[in-house]
Design a protein around this motif. Structure first.
Motif, PDB file in Angstrom:
ATOM      1  N   HIS A 236       1.003  -1.178   0.144  1.00 36.99           N
ATOM      2  CA  HIS A 236      -0.153  -0.246  -0.277  1.00 36.99           C
ATOM      3  C   HIS A 236       1.190   1.235   0.044  1.00 36.99           C
ATOM      4  CE1 HIS A 236      -3.292  -2.404   0.780  1.00 36.99           C
ATOM      5  NE2 HIS A 236      -3.157  -2.618   1.722  1.00 36.99           N
ATOM      6  N   MET A 237       2.231   1.462  -0.515  1.00 41.24           N
ATOM      7  CA  MET A 237       2.876   2.230  -0.490  1.00 41.24           C
ATOM      8  C   MET A 237       2.696   2.948  -2.232  1.00 41.24           C
ATOM      9  SD  MET A 237       6.456   2.039  -0.950  1.00 41.24           S
ATOM     10  CE  MET A 237       7.773   2.798  -1.720  1.00 41.24           C
ATOM     11  N   SER A 238       2.394   2.554  -3.146  1.00 45.32           N
ATOM     12  CA  SER A 238       1.538   2.799  -4.568  1.00 45.32           C
ATOM     13  C   SER A 238       0.020   2.410  -4.208  1.00 45.32           C
ATOM     14  CB  SER A 238       2.536   2.675  -5.253  1.00 45.32           C
ATOM     15  OG  SER A 238       3.955   3.586  -5.201  1.00 45.32           O
ATOM     16  N   GLY A 239      -0.685   3.306  -6.206  1.00 44.08           N
ATOM     17  CA  GLY A 239      -2.530   2.797  -5.944  1.00 44.08           C
ATOM     18  C   GLY A 239      -1.908   1.787  -7.208  1.00 44.08           C
ATOM     19  N   LEU A 240      -3.446   1.950  -7.486  1.00 41.86           N
ATOM     20  CA  LEU A 240      -4.128   1.128  -8.934  1.00 41.86           C
ATOM     21  C   LEU A 240      -2.916   1.785 -10.299  1.00 41.86           C
ATOM     22  CD1 LEU A 240      -5.905  -0.887  -8.914  1.00 41.86           C
ATOM     23  CD2 LEU A 240      -7.229   0.522 -10.230  1.00 41.86           C
ATOM     24  N   LEU A 241      -2.590   3.315  -9.960  1.00 42.25           N
ATOM     25  CA  LEU A 241      -2.332   3.770 -11.131  1.00 42.25           C
ATOM     26  C   LEU A 241      -0.925   2.712 -11.610  1.00 42.25           C
ATOM     27  CD1 LEU A 241      -2.035   6.305 -14.476  1.00 42.25           C
ATOM     28  CD2 LEU A 241      -0.284   7.164 -11.678  1.00 42.25           C
ATOM     29  N   TYR A 242       0.358   3.300 -10.411  1.00 43.40           N
ATOM     30  CA  TYR A 242       1.481   2.486 -10.164  1.00 43.40           C
ATOM     31  C   TYR A 242       1.398   1.410 -10.601  1.00 43.40           C
ATOM     32  CZ  TYR A 242       5.995   0.234  -9.070  1.00 43.40           C
ATOM     33  OH  TYR A 242       6.837  -0.755  -8.995  1.00 43.40           O
ATOM     34  N   LEU A 243       0.153   0.093 -10.073  1.00 41.11           N
ATOM     35  CA  LEU A 243       0.461  -1.208 -10.637  1.00 41.11           C
ATOM     36  C   LEU A 243      -0.055  -1.561 -11.583  1.00 41.11           C
ATOM     37  CD1 LEU A 243       0.153  -3.652  -9.408  1.00 41.11           C
ATOM     38  CD2 LEU A 243      -2.631  -3.425  -9.436  1.00 41.11           C
ATOM     39  N   ILE A 244      -0.522  -0.394 -12.955  1.00 42.32           N
ATOM     40  CA  ILE A 244      -0.840  -1.184 -13.548  1.00 42.32           C
ATOM     41  C   ILE A 244       0.696  -0.336 -14.785  1.00 42.32           C
ATOM     42  CG2 ILE A 244      -2.150  -0.081 -15.759  1.00 42.32           C
ATOM     43  CD1 ILE A 244      -4.495   0.435 -13.896  1.00 42.32           C
ATOM     44  N   CYS A 245       0.847   0.523 -14.319  1.00 38.76           N
ATOM     45  CA  CYS A 245       1.970   1.231 -15.089  1.00 38.76           C
ATOM     46  C   CYS A 245       3.479   0.087 -14.439  1.00 38.76           C
ATOM     47  CB  CYS A 245       3.289   2.534 -14.568  1.00 38.76           C
ATOM     48  SG  CYS A 245       1.469   3.817 -14.759  1.00 38.76           S
ATOM     49  N   ALA A 246       3.473  -0.798 -13.791  1.00 38.34           N
ATOM     50  CA  ALA A 246       5.022  -1.338 -13.306  1.00 38.34           C
ATOM     51  C   ALA A 246       4.432  -3.560 -13.769  1.00 38.34           C
ATOM     52  CB  ALA A 246       4.737  -1.648 -12.124  1.00 38.34           C
ATOM     53  N   LEU A 247       2.730  -3.173 -14.229  1.00 39.11           N
ATOM     54  CA  LEU A 247       2.981  -4.284 -14.886  1.00 39.11           C
ATOM     55  C   LEU A 247       3.186  -4.354 -17.087  1.00 39.11           C
ATOM     56  CD1 LEU A 247      -0.934  -5.320 -13.221  1.00 39.11           C
ATOM     57  CD2 LEU A 247       1.043  -7.219 -13.446  1.00 39.11           C
ATOM     58  N   GLY A 248       2.817  -3.095 -16.618  1.00 37.60           N
ATOM     59  CA  GLY A 248       3.484  -2.966 -18.292  1.00 37.60           C
ATOM     60  C   GLY A 248       4.692  -3.050 -18.531  1.00 37.60           C
ATOM     61  N   LEU A 249       5.296  -2.284 -18.277  1.00 38.19           N
ATOM     62  CA  LEU A 249       6.380  -1.698 -18.159  1.00 38.19           C
ATOM     63  C   LEU A 249       7.693  -3.089 -18.055  1.00 38.19           C
ATOM     64  CD1 LEU A 249       6.635   1.795 -16.349  1.00 38.19           C
ATOM     65  CD2 LEU A 249       7.104   1.037 -18.605  1.00 38.19           C
ATOM     66  N   GLY A 250       6.507  -4.253 -17.178  1.00 40.64           N
ATOM     67  CA  GLY A 250       7.664  -5.070 -16.266  1.00 40.64           C
ATOM     68  C   GLY A 250       7.164  -5.891 -18.003  1.00 40.64           C
ATOM     69  N   ALA A 251       6.071  -6.588 -18.158  1.00 43.21           N
ATOM     70  CA  ALA A 251       6.127  -7.713 -19.365  1.00 43.21           C
ATOM     71  C   ALA A 251       6.572  -6.769 -20.512  1.00 43.21           C
ATOM     72  CB  ALA A 251       4.160  -7.477 -19.566  1.00 43.21           C
ATOM     73  N   ARG A 252       6.425  -5.127 -20.924  1.00 43.99           N
ATOM     74  CA  ARG A 252       7.368  -5.321 -22.207  1.00 43.99           C
ATOM     75  C   ARG A 252       8.996  -5.368 -22.171  1.00 43.99           C
ATOM     76  NH1 ARG A 252       8.052  -4.991 -27.348  1.00 43.99           N
ATOM     77  NH2 ARG A 252       8.789  -3.056 -28.248  1.00 43.99           N
ATOM     78  N   PHE A 253       9.550  -5.251 -20.483  1.00 44.16           N
ATOM     79  CA  PHE A 253      11.156  -5.824 -20.378  1.00 44.16           C
ATOM     80  C   PHE A 253      11.250  -7.526 -20.284  1.00 44.16           C
ATOM     81  CE2 PHE A 253      14.714  -4.503 -17.020  1.00 44.16           C
ATOM     82  CZ  PHE A 253      15.369  -4.578 -18.086  1.00 44.16           C
ATOM     83  N   LEU A 254       9.585  -8.022 -19.703  1.00 44.57           N
ATOM     84  CA  LEU A 254      10.506  -9.477 -19.742  1.00 44.57           C
ATOM     85  C   LEU A 254      10.049 -10.559 -21.675  1.00 44.57           C
ATOM     86  CD1 LEU A 254      10.201 -11.253 -17.986  1.00 44.57           C
ATOM     87  CD2 LEU A 254       7.636 -11.642 -17.539  1.00 44.57           C
ATOM     88  N   GLN A 255       8.936  -8.914 -22.156  1.00 44.71           N
ATOM     89  CA  GLN A 255       8.985  -9.355 -23.836  1.00 44.71           C
ATOM     90  C   GLN A 255      10.224  -9.160 -24.248  1.00 44.71           C
ATOM     91  OE1 GLN A 255       6.504  -7.260 -25.979  1.00 44.71           O
ATOM     92  NE2 GLN A 255       6.498  -8.281 -27.028  1.00 44.71           N
ATOM     93  N   TRP A 256      11.053  -8.197 -23.787  1.00 41.89           N
ATOM     94  CA  TRP A 256      12.394  -8.516 -24.487  1.00 41.89           C
ATOM     95  C   TRP A 256      14.227  -8.902 -24.373  1.00 41.89           C
ATOM     96  CZ3 TRP A 256      13.611  -5.970 -28.640  1.00 41.89           C
ATOM     97  CH2 TRP A 256      13.860  -4.920 -29.340  1.00 41.89           C
ATOM     98  N   ALA A 257      13.518  -9.744 -22.527  1.00 40.85           N
ATOM     99  CA  ALA A 257      14.360 -10.759 -22.426  1.00 40.85           C
ATOM    100  C   ALA A 257      13.735 -12.584 -23.155  1.00 40.85           C
ATOM    101  CB  ALA A 257      14.165 -11.213 -20.358  1.00 40.85           C
ATOM    102  N   VAL A 258      12.640 -12.482 -23.911  1.00 41.62           N
ATOM    103  CA  VAL A 258      11.971 -13.841 -24.236  1.00 41.62           C
ATOM    104  C   VAL A 258      13.117 -13.404 -25.762  1.00 41.62           C
ATOM    105  CG1 VAL A 258      10.408 -15.056 -25.188  1.00 41.62           C
ATOM    106  CG2 VAL A 258      10.539 -13.958 -22.692  1.00 41.62           C
ATOM    107  N   VAL A 259      12.506 -12.624 -26.357  1.00 40.24           N
ATOM    108  CA  VAL A 259      13.360 -11.694 -27.475  1.00 40.24           C
ATOM    109  C   VAL A 259      14.714 -11.906 -27.251  1.00 40.24           C
ATOM    110  CG1 VAL A 259      13.606 -10.448 -29.581  1.00 40.24           C
ATOM    111  CG2 VAL A 259      11.496 -10.492 -28.402  1.00 40.24           C
ATOM    112  N   LEU A 260      15.378 -11.536 -26.721  1.00 35.91           N
ATOM    113  CA  LEU A 260      16.736 -11.927 -25.911  1.00 35.91           C
ATOM    114  C   LEU A 260      17.425 -13.248 -25.993  1.00 35.91           C
ATOM    115  CD1 LEU A 260      19.868 -10.799 -26.235  1.00 35.91           C
ATOM    116  CD2 LEU A 260      19.557  -9.900 -23.916  1.00 35.91           C
TER     117      LEU A 260
END
Ligand code: HEM
Ligand SMILES: CC(C)=CCC/C(C)=C/CC/C(C)=C/COP(=O)(O)OP(=O)(O)O
Length: 299
Positions: free
Chosen positions: A238-262
């Protein structure tokens, strides 16, 4: 008309000294320390802490970077990415660079002691020594886990920002440190894959050199998973809210996609693109923390 000192334009000199501080890296670090500061308080941060606290952290980080240039000048001269650096090409002398580093570090410490608190000054000094002495002087040439351990120094700024504003350590800033700590291996090893031959030529035991590309890609993938998990913790506690959660999921998913591509090796330039994305990732994640913080305060 440019004023000449010997054969060199005077302007080139300050640019050389600026380069010693790794300014782009320090700017991203400053963004993380600023976010640490803002997240630490519901009330505003006093302007003196905001300005001189961050300046103090930046000067110490820049001083540490200048020492790195001195210690690494011989290996920097061997690698294509770094051979044009001021010490590698002899435009700045080791004594000149060390004096510069000392001035930056003393000025930084003086600002931190005057405008923040001794805890912040000590923690910043520990980060400075962690990068300039422990990582650069020892770990870098000793073990392929160099950047994992050394990464702690680079991960410290959000904690430094937090302690500058509050005077004490708590769980929340340590979570931010943990995020950067988990981010550092994918950030660096992606570049190290791209520059593998150069590190081998300079005899630096980076992971792709000692354990091969496949092993490194597996570890990038694992750390990126860990990073995604750790980046969700600010929401969980509860340090951050829903907006942060959505951003963290989106940015993290994209990072993971790059890691898989690599990992799959299906696209050219995947390693350097993963490295570039890592910088955008950290920048945007910390902006998301900040925006979310002020959104929560206004709700
Ligand atoms: C031990 C930890 C770290 C290692 C080993 C590392 C390694 C590197 C290396 C080798 C580069 C140079 C790439 C080039 O010259 O093309 C680089 C670039 C960069 N790093 Fe890191 N890094 C670390 C931690 C960090 C941290 C903590 C931050 C910021 C919070 C950061 C931000 C950046 C940025 C912004 C660049 C791009 C600089 C430019 O374009 O000139 N790094 N990193
Ligand atoms: C006080 C404080 C916050 C200190 C942190 C200091 C700091 C500037 C850390 C930067 C981390 C970094 C760029 C490591 C790369 O070094 P490298 O030698 O492996 O990379 P290079 O080959 O590009 O020099």
């Amino acid at each position: 008309m440019a004023i000449l000192i010997g054969e060199r334009p005077a302007q080139a000199l300050w640019r050389d000294y600026l380069e010693l501080t790794k300014p782009k890296v320090v700017v991203l670090m400053l963004i993380t320390s600023l976010v640490g500061m803002f997240l630490a308080t519901r009330a505003g941060v006093p302007w003196t802490v905001l300005v001189f606290g961050n300046l103090g952290i930046a000067l110490c980080a820049g001083g540490a970077a200048a020492v790195n240039h001195v210690v690494d000048r011989r290996i920097d001269a061997v690698m294509a990415r770094t051979h044009k650096r001021p010490l590698a090409e002899g435009r700045v002398s080791p004594t000149g660079a060390l004096t510069f580093a000392l001035v930056l570090a003393l000025l930084g410490q003086a600002l931190l002691l005057t405008f923040t608190n001794p805890l912040t000054a000590w923690l910043t000094l520990a980060s400075l020594l962690g990068y300039a002495v422990i990582y650069t002087g020892f770990l870098k040439r000793a073990t392929p886990q160099n950047i994992v351990i050394g990464g702690l120094a680079g991960a410290a700024p959000p904690l430094l920002g937090w302690t500058a504003a509050t005077g004490h350590v708590s769980a929340e800033p340590l979570l931010l440190v943990l995020i950067i700590f988990a981010w550092t291996p994918p950030h660096f090893w992606a570049l190290a894959i791209h520059r593998k031959e150069e590190y081998a030529k300079a005899d630096i035991p980076m992971l792709p050199v000692t354990h091969g590309e496949h092993y490194t890609k597996v570890h990038i993938l694992l750390y990126t998973f860990a990073l995604l998990a750790v980046s969700l913790l600010p929401y969980v506690i509860h340090m951050s809210g829903l907006l942060y959660l959505i951003c963290a999921l989106g940015l993290g998913a994209r990072f993971l996609q790059w890691a898989v591509v690599l990992y799959r090796g299906t696209r050219p330039h995947a390693a350097i693109n993963t490295f570039k994305y890592s910088i955008w990732y950290l920048f945007l994640l910390f902006i998301a923390l900040l925006v979310d913080h002020y959104l929560l305060l206004n709700l």
